[in-house]
Design an enzyme around this catalytic site. Structure first.
Site, PDB file in Angstrom:
ATOM      1  N   GLY A  83      11.519  -6.153  -3.182  1.00  0.00           N
ATOM      2  CA  GLY A  83      11.377  -6.563  -1.776  1.00  0.00           C
ATOM      3  C   GLY A  83      10.925  -5.388  -0.933  1.00  0.00           C
ATOM      4  N   ARG A  86      10.868  -0.649   2.714  1.00  0.00           N
ATOM      5  CA  ARG A  86      10.533   0.259   3.820  1.00  0.00           C
ATOM      6  C   ARG A  86       9.341  -0.304   4.581  1.00  0.00           C
ATOM      7  NH1 ARG A  86       7.160   5.223   1.265  1.00  0.00           N
ATOM      8  NH2 ARG A  86       6.414   4.196  -0.598  1.00  0.00           N
ATOM      9  N   GLY A 119      13.825   4.128   3.590  1.00  0.00           N
ATOM     10  CA  GLY A 119      13.004   3.237   4.415  1.00  0.00           C
ATOM     11  C   GLY A 119      11.816   3.918   5.068  1.00  0.00           C
ATOM     12  N   ASP A 246       4.754  -6.279  -9.043  1.00  0.00           N
ATOM     13  CA  ASP A 246       5.013  -6.317  -7.593  1.00  0.00           C
ATOM     14  C   ASP A 246       3.897  -5.619  -6.820  1.00  0.00           C
ATOM     15  OD1 ASP A 246       6.445  -4.178  -9.076  1.00  0.00           O
ATOM     16  OD2 ASP A 246       6.716  -3.333  -7.086  1.00  0.00           O
ATOM     17  N   ASN A 247       3.014  -4.937  -7.528  1.00  0.00           N
ATOM     18  CA  ASN A 247       1.899  -4.260  -6.860  1.00  0.00           C
ATOM     19  C   ASN A 247       0.571  -4.963  -7.117  1.00  0.00           C
ATOM     20  OD1 ASN A 247       3.570  -2.312  -5.773  1.00  0.00           O
ATOM     21  ND2 ASN A 247       3.389  -0.976  -7.555  1.00  0.00           N
ATOM     22  N   ASP A 256      -1.233  -0.847  -2.636  1.00  0.00           N
ATOM     23  CA  ASP A 256      -0.345   0.228  -3.062  1.00  0.00           C
ATOM     24  C   ASP A 256      -1.119   1.430  -3.587  1.00  0.00           C
ATOM     25  OD1 ASP A 256       2.066   1.493  -3.493  1.00  0.00           O
ATOM     26  OD2 ASP A 256       3.024  -0.422  -3.966  1.00  0.00           O
TER      27      ASP A 256
HETATM   28  P1  AMP Z   1       6.385   1.166  -4.707  1.00  0.00           P
HETATM   29  O1  AMP Z   1       6.541   2.253  -5.716  1.00  0.00           O
HETATM   30  O2  AMP Z   1       5.847   1.646  -3.390  1.00  0.00           O
HETATM   31  O3  AMP Z   1       5.624  -0.007  -5.216  1.00  0.00           O
HETATM   32  O4  AMP Z   1       7.833   0.652  -4.360  1.00  0.00           O
HETATM   33  C1  AMP Z   1       8.669  -0.036  -5.279  1.00  0.00           C
HETATM   34  C2  AMP Z   1       9.879  -0.566  -4.557  1.00  0.00           C
HETATM   35  O5  AMP Z   1      10.630   0.503  -3.985  1.00  0.00           O
HETATM   36  C3  AMP Z   1       9.558  -1.495  -3.383  1.00  0.00           C
HETATM   37  O6  AMP Z   1      10.567  -2.469  -3.336  1.00  0.00           O
HETATM   38  C4  AMP Z   1       9.614  -0.568  -2.205  1.00  0.00           C
HETATM   39  O7  AMP Z   1       9.864  -1.241  -0.996  1.00  0.00           O
HETATM   40  C5  AMP Z   1      10.767   0.347  -2.578  1.00  0.00           C
HETATM   41  N1  AMP Z   1      10.683   1.660  -1.917  1.00  0.00           N
HETATM   42  C6  AMP Z   1       9.794   2.655  -2.177  1.00  0.00           C
HETATM   43  N2  AMP Z   1      10.021   3.713  -1.388  1.00  0.00           N
HETATM   44  C7  AMP Z   1      11.100   3.408  -0.616  1.00  0.00           C
HETATM   45  C8  AMP Z   1      11.815   4.089   0.427  1.00  0.00           C
HETATM   46  N3  AMP Z   1      11.501   5.325   0.805  1.00  0.00           N
HETATM   47  N4  AMP Z   1      12.857   3.432   0.991  1.00  0.00           N
HETATM   48  C9  AMP Z   1      13.198   2.205   0.618  1.00  0.00           C
HETATM   49  N5  AMP Z   1      12.557   1.503  -0.344  1.00  0.00           N
HETATM   50  C10 AMP Z   1      11.515   2.091  -0.951  1.00  0.00           C
HETATM   51 MG    MG Z   2       4.721  -1.464  -4.107  1.00  0.00          MG
END
Ligand code: AMP
Ligand code: MG
Length: 482
Positions: A83, A86, A119, A246-247, A256
């Site tokens: 989900g 952030r 976040g 998810d990406n 992403d």
């Molecule tokens: P990502 O690697 O950007 O695809 O993120 C994977 C998951 O981690 C997603 O659910 C993001 O919303 C969550 N996420 C990544 N960075 C943060 C952060 N700094 N704070 C909260 N959630 C994060």
């Molecule tokens: Mg992502």
């Protein structure tokens, strides 16, 4: 003036998203603003308003911010609790052409999906998203776009403390394969159907009505979109870096830009992400991984396709298994274009493979080699020095062009449309991010984008950004979730 936002996704129901307000920040100030995109969207603000709105400090009329729920397979393992950790979907905006876009903030504070995360988003990755998505858009690759990067005035703790920023992402939807998986894993088939109907309404296929094969046709359409996407990545040498489900958007747009990189020396095994130890998301693995991801989407859709699971599986298998040949054909068409053939049947796959083999063997630069091949076709080729190992291959290739009555001028024109003269080179991107973090000014990004926004043209400044040297990428590493 800006039209009010709609709340279509927010209204789907509480299982799809959680109402969440963006967090506070101390001194929001616009660092990067995408004028062209703002014009398309009919967004027109003074910088002070931009800073407040696109850091989430002030809401646009109609906006009801939500964090979207999703799950996903990360490096092959299912994670049922992801989900927007952030990010906030502010709402949807309809452009003057009647197209609907999500207005989405990233780095805008904690949400119910934040888990242990803060976040927030650091400034450098925010700038990377702006630079890379704009470069990809100009290259002609389907992508989400970036409207703004607003620096927050607050410090974000990463390996070292640094400035924070909020990115405004514009996407034609945020429907991820992981969004479908979220509900399928919970047995909420009605919700999966809601998502599929929404995806069909937004991304096609058109005129399905209540056709019995509606969801099978949808799957087939998504497969087409993803094949187009991966082929485009392969064409320009883009390595996404974290193709978790998810990406992956079902719209077939790139999302992403965390650990992405561009391939310099041609190498199917090229991988730069610090956490991708197995090379799962290496350049040459991207097509197969996309097929794997599509199989996960197909599983989610089974109950919509047929009540009888065996029959549903029998229905989807030809599509998933057919991916390989469909991809190969699309890849070959793309490569034919890079070599100057408008009709892919006029060039043998062996000819393409023979070139790629030499490039891999000799570690030739992917972008530069195709530019040089194009130059060989011009009247004045005195400046062009190709690798000795390519001489025989060039003779075969040019003979094939001649055999099919393709003039050098015509081949060169075709090649010019398929082969960028400049790409966002990893080290130059890093330098630009560093400079931007230091100066907190847009100049370095804008100078780079002046060139990258016209990647098929040689401008006065283009040479400054063409630098290629295999050694530059030797120890290059990219990072997720920064
Ligand atoms: P990502 O690697 O950007 O695809 O993120 C994977 C998951 O981690 C997603 O659910 C993001 O919303 C969550 N996420 C990544 N960075 C943060 C952060 N700094 N704070 C909260 N959630 C994060
Ligand atoms: Mg992502």
């Amino acid at each position: 003036m800006t039209a009010a936002l709609q709340t279509n996704y927010a209204q789907l129901g509480p299982e799809f998203s959680s109402p969440t307000q963006p967090g506070r920040c101390s001194r929001p100030s616009v660092l990067l603003w995408n004028e062209a995109l703002a014009d398309t969207l009919g967004i027109d603000f003074d910088p002070q308003q931009q800073a407040l709105v696109f850091s989430g400090q002030k809401l646009l009329p109609g906006s009801q911010p939500v964090a979207m729920a999703y799950s996903g397979h990360q490096f092959g393992q299912f994670n049922p609790h992801l989900g927007d950790g952030r990010a906030h979907l502010l709402g949807e905006l309809t452009s003057s052409q009647g197209e609907q876009f999500d207005v989405h903030l990233k780095g805008s504070g904690r949400t119910p999906y934040s888990r242990n995360g803060d976040g927030l988003c650091a400034l450098k990755p925010a700038v990377r998203e702006f630079l890379m998505s704009e470069a990809m858009h100009a290259l002609g690759v389907p992508t989400t776009r970036t409207l703004a990067v607003v620096s927050t005035g607050d410090t974000v703790m990463r390996q070292t403390p640094g400035p924070g920023a909020v990115v405004t992402r514009i996407a034609n939807s945020h429907l991820r394969i992981g969004t479908f998986e979220h509900f399928a894993a919970r047995g909420q088939h009605q919700a999966v159907q809601t998502l599929a109907d929404l995806a069909i309404a937004l991304h096609g296929p058109e005129n399905l009505g209540d056709k019995p094969t509606k969801y099978l046709d949808f799957l087939s359409h998504v497969i087409d979109l993803q094949i187009n996407l991966v082929v485009e990545w392969m064409r320009v040498g883009f390595i996404h870096g974290v193709m978790n489900t998810d990406n992956i958007l079902v719209s077939g747009h790139t999302i992403d830009y965390g650990p992405c990189a561009m391939m310099g020396a041609y190498d199917p095994g090229a991988v730069f992400s610090s956490i991708d130890h197995q090379g799962r998301y290496a350049y040459g693995n991207q097509p197969a991984i996309m097929q794997w991801n599509l199989a996960r989407l197909a599983e989610c859709l089974l109950p919509l396709i047929n009540d009888d699971t065996d029959q549903a599986v029998a229905d989807v298998m030809p599509l998933i298994e057919g991916y390989r040949d469909q991809y190969q054909a699309a890849f070959h068409r793309m490569m034919a274009g890079k070599l100057g053939f408008t009709d892919a049947t006029t060039v043998e796959p062996q000819v393409v493979n023979a070139l790629l083999d030499v490039m891999q063997d000799r570690q030739l630069d992917y972008t530069h080699t195709f530019v040089q091949l194009g130059q060989l076709l011009s009247a004045d080729q005195s400046q062009t020095q190709i690798h000795d190992q390519l001489t025989d291959w060039v003779n075969t290739w040019q003979a094939q062009l001649a055999q099919h009555g393709i003039s050098p001028e015509s081949a060169q024109q075709t090649m010019g449309r398929h082969n960028p003269v400049v790409i966002p080179r990893n080290q130059l991107v890093e330098q630009t991010l560093e400079e931007t973090e230091q100066s907190r000014q847009a100049d370095a990004v804008m100078a780079m984008l002046k060139v990258l926004r016209k990647p098929y043209e040689v401008q006065a400044e283009t040479a400054l950004y063409q630098a290629f040297d295999a050694d530059d990428d030797l120890n290059y590493q990219t990072f997720c979730g920064t």
